[in-house]
Scaffold this active site. Structure first.
Site, PDB file in Angstrom:
ATOM      1  N   ASP A  17      34.255  29.638  42.496  1.00 30.51           N
ATOM      2  CA  ASP A  17      35.401  29.053  41.435  1.00 30.51           C
ATOM      3  C   ASP A  17      34.909  29.973  40.359  1.00 30.51           C
ATOM      4  OD1 ASP A  17      37.580  28.166  40.186  1.00 30.51           O
ATOM      5  OD2 ASP A  17      36.731  26.287  40.722  1.00 30.51           O
ATOM      6  N   ASN A  65      46.778  29.175  47.220  1.00 32.15           N
ATOM      7  CA  ASN A  65      46.925  30.148  46.315  1.00 32.15           C
ATOM      8  C   ASN A  65      47.535  31.898  46.379  1.00 32.15           C
ATOM      9  OD1 ASN A  65      42.899  31.273  46.313  1.00 32.15           O
ATOM     10  ND2 ASN A  65      43.837  29.832  45.032  1.00 32.15           N
TER      11      ASN A  65
HETATM   12  C1  FPP Z   1      38.707  31.311  42.422  1.00 27.42           C
HETATM   13  O1  FPP Z   1      39.047  31.074  40.344  1.00 27.42           O
HETATM   14  C2  FPP Z   1      38.554  32.025  42.522  1.00 27.42           C
HETATM   15  C3  FPP Z   1      39.268  32.172  43.810  1.00 27.42           C
HETATM   16  C4  FPP Z   1      40.903  31.573  44.043  1.00 27.42           C
HETATM   17  C5  FPP Z   1      39.041  33.446  44.823  1.00 27.42           C
HETATM   18  C6  FPP Z   1      38.170  34.233  44.912  1.00 27.42           C
HETATM   19  C7  FPP Z   1      38.122  35.359  44.808  1.00 27.42           C
HETATM   20  C8  FPP Z   1      36.712  36.367  44.842  1.00 27.42           C
HETATM   21  C9  FPP Z   1      35.237  36.207  44.439  1.00 27.42           C
HETATM   22  C10 FPP Z   1      37.645  37.945  44.968  1.00 27.42           C
HETATM   23  C11 FPP Z   1      37.480  38.605  45.955  1.00 27.42           C
HETATM   24  C12 FPP Z   1      37.367  38.605  47.334  1.00 27.42           C
HETATM   25  C13 FPP Z   1      36.883  39.432  48.338  1.00 27.42           C
HETATM   26  C14 FPP Z   1      36.005  38.720  49.979  1.00 27.42           C
HETATM   27  C15 FPP Z   1      37.206  40.531  48.165  1.00 27.42           C
HETATM   28  P1  FPP Z   1      39.819  30.988  39.303  1.00 27.42           P
HETATM   29  O2  FPP Z   1      40.711  32.288  39.957  1.00 27.42           O
HETATM   30  O3  FPP Z   1      40.242  29.988  40.206  1.00 27.42           O
HETATM   31  O4  FPP Z   1      38.955  31.181  38.436  1.00 27.42           O
HETATM   32  P2  FPP Z   1      39.360  29.715  37.615  1.00 27.42           P
HETATM   33  O5  FPP Z   1      39.453  28.106  37.757  1.00 27.42           O
HETATM   34  O6  FPP Z   1      38.630  29.576  36.191  1.00 27.42           O
HETATM   35  O7  FPP Z   1      40.978  29.835  36.487  1.00 27.42           O
END
Ligand code: FPP
Length: 237
Positions: A17, A65
């Site tokens: 996250d 998501n």
């Molecule tokens: C949360 O950050 C993360 C995600 C929703 C996706 C995780 C994806 C990756 C690490 C990259 C893609 C992975 C691969 C394997 C290609 P957020 O967007 O919720 O962050 P925030 O809470 O700060 O907005």
């Protein structure tokens, strides 16, 4: 580091996250946070493999998501597509086995096909298993398991009384994996967000304030060392 068999770390699960906040702090678009987060995936996978961890399960995309703005969903799917087609080949060279859990029927056919190909290509590897949760939701997984069991009972293949914890576990995506010893969530949030709800029953939880793109192998090693110092009692005294 202790190698006490009882406490050996065989499975680490991570909720990655904080990509969005990482980008925001730098006045960059959220997509850059995801891109950097994907680099961290490779770095942490490599480190976990070197540490001798058997399974590393990463929450790459939840069923919830899908409700993000289309542009962001497209970015995440684009990154996944790119990783499936090229970047993951490095992990294959490192003897890492790759598998995916989640609702594949929700994904674009080319992504689902690449996942299957990568799973097949890496199936004989003997290093760590990197398990990516994509379009994954634990409640959906559990409801799916209940549906499959109900259908087996209906067909007469099993009887109601055969349903126990082991059989239920066998109906989950994770059927041949040990339960996670450790759950890590980065970015300071303290929620499970529909992740591995069945499998995390006895896991030790670690919440880190680090945003996922800044999460480094040293922090993983520190968490594992702290895990060794905790005593797990599984409900016993
Ligand atoms: C949360 O950050 C993360 C995600 C929703 C996706 C995780 C994806 C990756 C690490 C990259 C893609 C992975 C691969 C394997 C290609 P957020 O967007 O919720 O962050 P925030 O809470 O700060 O907005």
């Amino acid at each position: 580091m202790s190698t006490n068999q009882k406490n050996r770390v065989s499975h680490v699960a991570i909720i990655m996250d904080g990509n969005g906040r990482w980008a925001q702090k730098r006045a960059l678009p959220r997509s850059m946070g995801h891109k950097q987060g994907a680099e961290t995936v490779k770095e942490i996978a490599r480190a976990a493999n070197e540490l001798g961890i058997g399974f590393l399960t990463l929450y790459a995309f939840s069923t919830e998501n899908w409700n993000r703005p289309k542009e962001e969903v497209d970015t995440l799917m684009g990154l996944l597509r790119q990783y499936l087609k090229s970047d993951f080949s490095e992990l294959n060279k490192n003897n890492i086995r790759i598998r995916f859990i989640g609702e594949r029927e929700m994904l674009a056919p080319d992504i689902a096909a690449s996942m299957e190909q990568l799973e097949n290509e890496t199936a004989a590897n003997t290093g760590m298993t990197l398990c990516l949760a994509v379009s994954y939701g634990a409640r959906q997984e559990i409801a799916g398991a209940a549906r499959r069991l109900a259908s087996l009972v209906k067909k007469g293949d099993i009887s109601e009384s055969d349903i126990d914890i082991k059989l239920f576990s066998d109906m989950l995506y994770t059927k041949d994996m040990p339960d996670p010893d450790i759950l890590i969530r980065t970015s300071g949030e303290k929620r499970l967000s529909n992740y591995l709800l069945w499998q995390l029953a006895y896991s030790e939880m670690f919440f880190s304030d680090t945003l996922w793109p800044d999460f480094k192998p040293q922090e993983l090693r520190d968490i594992i060392n702290e895990f060794y110092s905790r005593e797990r009692r599984y409900g016993k005294v």
